[in-house]
Design an enzyme around this catalytic site. Sequence first.
Site, PDB file in Angstrom:
ATOM      1  N   GLY A  45       0.845  -1.196   0.000  1.00 42.46           N
ATOM      2  CA  GLY A  45       0.000   0.000   0.000  1.00 42.46           C
ATOM      3  C   GLY A  45       0.879   1.245   0.000  1.00 42.46           C
ATOM      4  CG  ASP A  85       8.731   8.298  45.696  1.00 42.78           C
ATOM      5  OD1 ASP A  85       7.609   7.763  45.790  1.00 42.78           O
ATOM      6  OD2 ASP A  85       9.745   7.693  45.282  1.00 42.78           O
TER       7      ASP A  85
END
Length: 432
Positions: A91, A205
């Site tokens: 294609g 954290d």
Amino acid sequence: MKPKVYTCFCTDIIHEGHLNIIREAEKLGELTVGVLSDAEMIRYNRFPTKTTEERMEMIRELSGVSRVIEQKQIMYDEVIRSMKPDYVVHGDNWNDSAMQEIRKNILALLQEYGGELVEIPYTHNENVEKLDRQMREKLSMPEFRRGRLHKLLEMTPIVKTLEVHSGLTGLIAEKTIVAKGEAISQFDAMWISSLCDSTEKGKPDIELVDMTSRFRTIDDVLEVTTKPIIFDGDTGGLTEHFVYTVRSLERMGVSAVIIEDKTGLKKNSLFGTEIQQTQDTIENFCAKIAAGKRAQLSDDFMIIARIESLILERGQEDALERAGAYVKAGADGIMIHSRKKEPDEIFAFCDAFRAKDKKTPLVVVPSTFNTVTEEELAGHGVNIVIYANQMLRAAFPAMERVAKSILVNQRAFEADSDLMPIREIITLIDEL
Ligand code: SPV
Ligand code: MG
């Protein structure tokens, strides 16, 4: 003798566009269709929902096809050199840079003996586009996505995992693809880091960002991607809470959670022994793993145990003892962490672990020992490599530089060359 014609399909479904290629290709001579192997389909961003054999059978049933073969590599060297087709049909939708590399590869090979590339206009219609989209997006559904990590572990030498903390970084992990010579490379999976998810929110954290918020980040990523997610579950919290987290994660389609064997106020491992950190007892952590495994409903969700012994300088023996116990308790994988500049202690652990256990997946996060290559890690039995914080660390200095430039120059012009053009940013996101 009829001319030899070759085309390769990497699809799970057949639509009008494929039939059109076969119709046109068949007119040129005797048609062989290659079916791209599972391993290459994965690297090529088309994770197969059918096996190679099923896909070959699907093509055999189509009229106009004389022969179906497996194409083992994304590049055409092997197939063109052995078959010497007069025509290769494709294609004309060579959309991205990787596709352009494939086109170049085909042309160079055909030139060696005077073969020809025939490019068929891609069929653009609502039906074809819908089927293409469905094929892609089916992979984002929880049932498909969750099991992909398991499959990847069987198929690829090392699962390359990139940190993501938003829809946008998810898109980068999903779509970034590079062609390098004969290879095409992309990330296999995504890591939702506690460090980056927290930092992105301007928070430390320390398990402060709660699960509802962490799930929101996962959801943002799930919405725009198809690749599997490994979630940083910190310590997993209380066992009584962890079992609910496991259920929620597997329902969302997350593939794995990694929990680390620390207790109390968890702080980021890269602090090492500079701050007070407490490792859990083997007994407690095993109980947490076992409870998670009992709570799990699907077969394919993974609970990976992360060992902090090297981070806390407790030594190899402690790490190995824990690894054996965690696997026995039901862990589906072991993550071994280190904050050394060199990978030696990681290699030593992996070699010793592999001498006893050939199959439990090993996960490594090379943040500090970042000169180590994926090939070296795989050579020591590592199955998953996580690039755990690089996306966030890339974004912060870039944004800060631009903010400073605007302040210094009292206008945005000077910063413009560092910025993505507006035209590109508005086309970055696919519309439905
Ligand atoms: C994270 O990314 O949050 C991790 C890995 O847990 S590390 O920061 O290296 O501890
Ligand atoms: Mg973390």
